[in-house]
Design a protein around this motif. Structure first.
Motif, PDB file in Angstrom:
ATOM      1  N   ARG A  99       0.807  -1.490   0.032  1.00 45.68           N
ATOM      2  CA  ARG A  99       0.002  -0.084  -0.297  1.00 45.68           C
ATOM      3  C   ARG A  99       0.699   1.617   0.669  1.00 45.68           C
ATOM      4  NH1 ARG A  99      -2.092   3.847  -1.813  1.00 45.68           N
ATOM      5  NH2 ARG A  99      -4.028   5.081  -0.573  1.00 45.68           N
ATOM      6  N   LEU A 100       1.704   0.964   0.654  1.00 44.49           N
ATOM      7  CA  LEU A 100       2.447   2.656   0.893  1.00 44.49           C
ATOM      8  C   LEU A 100       3.213   2.933  -0.570  1.00 44.49           C
ATOM      9  CD1 LEU A 100       4.591   1.577   4.761  1.00 44.49           C
ATOM     10  CD2 LEU A 100       3.396   4.298   3.272  1.00 44.49           C
ATOM     11  N   ALA A 101       3.600   1.507  -0.897  1.00 40.18           N
ATOM     12  CA  ALA A 101       3.823   1.362  -3.097  1.00 40.18           C
ATOM     13  C   ALA A 101       3.249   2.112  -3.678  1.00 40.18           C
ATOM     14  CB  ALA A 101       5.340   0.348  -2.997  1.00 40.18           C
ATOM     15  N   CYS A 102       1.991   2.386  -3.772  1.00 42.90           N
ATOM     16  CA  CYS A 102       1.081   2.228  -4.914  1.00 42.90           C
ATOM     17  C   CYS A 102       0.421   3.536  -4.104  1.00 42.90           C
ATOM     18  CB  CYS A 102       0.390   1.084  -4.572  1.00 42.90           C
ATOM     19  SG  CYS A 102       1.115  -0.579  -4.922  1.00 42.90           S
ATOM     20  N   ILE A 103       1.343   4.254  -4.699  1.00 42.83           N
ATOM     21  CA  ILE A 103       0.110   6.338  -4.723  1.00 42.83           C
ATOM     22  C   ILE A 103       0.126   7.050  -5.674  1.00 42.83           C
ATOM     23  CG2 ILE A 103       2.572   6.199  -3.197  1.00 42.83           C
ATOM     24  CD1 ILE A 103       4.234   7.634  -5.140  1.00 42.83           C
ATOM     25  N   ASP A 104      -0.188   6.003  -6.563  1.00 42.38           N
ATOM     26  CA  ASP A 104      -0.881   6.210  -8.247  1.00 42.38           C
ATOM     27  C   ASP A 104      -1.432   5.143  -8.820  1.00 42.38           C
ATOM     28  OD1 ASP A 104       1.067   6.085  -9.497  1.00 42.38           O
ATOM     29  OD2 ASP A 104       1.726   8.202  -8.956  1.00 42.38           O
ATOM     30  N   ASN A 105      -1.936   5.815 -10.050  1.00 40.12           N
ATOM     31  CA  ASN A 105      -3.044   5.307 -11.314  1.00 40.12           C
ATOM     32  C   ASN A 105      -1.733   4.089 -11.438  1.00 40.12           C
ATOM     33  OD1 ASN A 105      -4.948   5.005  -9.926  1.00 40.12           O
ATOM     34  ND2 ASN A 105      -5.276   7.285 -11.940  1.00 40.12           N
ATOM     35  N   ARG A 106      -0.618   4.669 -11.676  1.00 45.06           N
ATOM     36  CA  ARG A 106       0.641   3.732 -12.096  1.00 45.06           C
ATOM     37  C   ARG A 106       0.527   2.113 -11.727  1.00 45.06           C
ATOM     38  NH1 ARG A 106       5.626   6.718 -11.358  1.00 45.06           N
ATOM     39  NH2 ARG A 106       4.706   7.339  -9.525  1.00 45.06           N
ATOM     40  N   TYR A 107       0.428   1.966 -10.310  1.00 38.21           N
ATOM     41  CA  TYR A 107       0.714   0.551  -9.784  1.00 38.21           C
ATOM     42  C   TYR A 107      -0.672   0.652  -9.281  1.00 38.21           C
ATOM     43  CZ  TYR A 107       4.690   3.171  -8.330  1.00 38.21           C
ATOM     44  OH  TYR A 107       5.963   4.019  -8.404  1.00 38.21           O
ATOM     45  N   LYS A 108      -1.856   0.210 -10.357  1.00 41.20           N
ATOM     46  CA  LYS A 108      -2.753   0.218 -10.185  1.00 41.20           C
ATOM     47  C   LYS A 108      -3.132  -1.758 -10.629  1.00 41.20           C
ATOM     48  CE  LYS A 108      -7.984   0.234 -12.354  1.00 41.20           C
ATOM     49  NZ  LYS A 108      -8.526   0.272 -13.541  1.00 41.20           N
ATOM     50  N   ASN A 109      -2.368  -2.012 -11.244  1.00 42.57           N
ATOM     51  CA  ASN A 109      -2.171  -3.254 -12.055  1.00 42.57           C
ATOM     52  C   ASN A 109      -1.317  -4.984 -10.441  1.00 42.57           C
ATOM     53  OD1 ASN A 109      -3.824  -3.483 -14.623  1.00 42.57           O
ATOM     54  ND2 ASN A 109      -1.573  -3.206 -15.580  1.00 42.57           N
ATOM     55  N   TRP A 110      -0.602  -3.631 -10.550  1.00 39.40           N
ATOM     56  CA  TRP A 110      -0.170  -4.944  -9.523  1.00 39.40           C
ATOM     57  C   TRP A 110      -0.462  -4.467  -7.930  1.00 39.40           C
ATOM     58  CZ3 TRP A 110       3.295  -2.825  -4.889  1.00 39.40           C
ATOM     59  CH2 TRP A 110       4.618  -3.665  -4.237  1.00 39.40           C
ATOM     60  N   ALA A 111      -1.277  -2.732  -7.586  1.00 33.46           N
ATOM     61  CA  ALA A 111      -2.175  -3.040  -6.240  1.00 33.46           C
ATOM     62  C   ALA A 111      -2.808  -3.739  -6.014  1.00 33.46           C
ATOM     63  CB  ALA A 111      -2.569  -2.002  -5.893  1.00 33.46           C
ATOM     64  N   THR A 112      -3.939  -4.590  -7.597  1.00 35.23           N
ATOM     65  CA  THR A 112      -4.688  -5.282  -7.702  1.00 35.23           C
ATOM     66  C   THR A 112      -4.587  -6.736  -7.141  1.00 35.23           C
ATOM     67  OG1 THR A 112      -5.947  -3.919  -8.994  1.00 35.23           O
ATOM     68  CG2 THR A 112      -6.446  -6.504  -9.523  1.00 35.23           C
ATOM     69  N   SER A 113      -2.837  -7.270  -8.182  1.00 35.02           N
ATOM     70  CA  SER A 113      -2.807  -8.109  -8.026  1.00 35.02           C
ATOM     71  C   SER A 113      -1.727  -8.482  -6.264  1.00 35.02           C
ATOM     72  CB  SER A 113      -1.224  -8.353  -8.502  1.00 35.02           C
ATOM     73  OG  SER A 113       0.036  -7.739  -7.886  1.00 35.02           O
ATOM     74  N   ILE A 114      -2.195  -8.254  -5.554  1.00 31.95           N
ATOM     75  CA  ILE A 114      -1.616  -7.950  -4.514  1.00 31.95           C
ATOM     76  C   ILE A 114      -2.940  -7.570  -3.027  1.00 31.95           C
ATOM     77  CG2 ILE A 114       1.135  -8.368  -4.546  1.00 31.95           C
ATOM     78  CD1 ILE A 114       0.900  -5.524  -2.953  1.00 31.95           C
ATOM     79  N   ASN A 115      -3.519  -7.088  -3.681  1.00 31.70           N
ATOM     80  CA  ASN A 115      -4.967  -7.204  -3.123  1.00 31.70           C
ATOM     81  C   ASN A 115      -4.551  -5.838  -2.375  1.00 31.70           C
ATOM     82  OD1 ASN A 115      -7.604  -7.951  -2.332  1.00 31.70           O
ATOM     83  ND2 ASN A 115      -7.504  -8.752  -1.088  1.00 31.70           N
ATOM     84  N   VAL A 116      -4.128  -4.568  -2.385  1.00 35.39           N
ATOM     85  CA  VAL A 116      -4.530  -3.781  -1.803  1.00 35.39           C
ATOM     86  C   VAL A 116      -4.500  -2.442  -2.753  1.00 35.39           C
ATOM     87  CG1 VAL A 116      -2.135  -4.545  -0.956  1.00 35.39           C
ATOM     88  CG2 VAL A 116      -2.234  -2.525  -2.790  1.00 35.39           C
ATOM     89  N   GLU A 117      -5.143  -1.610  -1.951  1.00 35.99           N
ATOM     90  CA  GLU A 117      -5.725  -0.163  -2.452  1.00 35.99           C
ATOM     91  C   GLU A 117      -4.237   0.891  -3.308  1.00 35.99           C
ATOM     92  OE1 GLU A 117      -7.437   2.647   0.095  1.00 35.99           O
ATOM     93  OE2 GLU A 117      -9.013   0.659   0.807  1.00 35.99           O
ATOM     94  N   TYR A 118      -4.805   1.724  -3.930  1.00 32.29           N
ATOM     95  CA  TYR A 118      -3.479   2.520  -4.574  1.00 32.29           C
ATOM     96  C   TYR A 118      -4.016   4.246  -4.701  1.00 32.29           C
ATOM     97  CZ  TYR A 118      -6.285   1.618  -8.499  1.00 32.29           C
ATOM     98  OH  TYR A 118      -7.568   1.676  -9.710  1.00 32.29           O
TER      99      TYR A 118
END
Length: 95
Positions: free
Chosen positions: A17-36
């Motif tokens: 979650r700390l790493a997924c600070i914007d939409n660039r991380y949407k796919n990765w955030a979804t794959s690890i089940n965290v918000e972005y």
């Protein structure tokens, strides 16, 4: 000591979650089940405190060892508040 699998899951969740600070991380955030997206500064600070506490458990540190790390990490660093919060979470994650 807390369950190692639970610790691992929480570390992944919080650090992800700390790493997924914007939409660039949407796919990765979804794959690890965290918000972005952006994180409020206070929320970010609390997440970092939790992560510190979980890392201490993951490494099998005692509260005394955790104190020593904070006390000796940076000369002149006012660590008091952060250590206080980390210790609170450290105790919460103990079983």
């Amino acid at each position: 000591m807390a369950d190692n699998n639970l610790i691992k899951e929480k570390i992944i969740s919080i650090s992800g979650r700390l790493a997924c600070i914007d939409n660039r991380y949407k796919n990765w955030a979804t794959s690890i089940n965290v918000e972005y997206g952006p994180i409020e500064e206070l929320e970010k600070e609390l997440m970092i405190f939790k992560l510190d506490a979980l890392a201490a458990h993951a490494f099998g540190l005692s509260e005394s060892q955790l104190n020593h790390i904070f006390e000796s990490f940076h000369e002149g660093w006012d660590y008091t508040y952060r250590l206080e919060k980390v210790i609170e979470y450290f105790k919460q994650y103990q079983l």
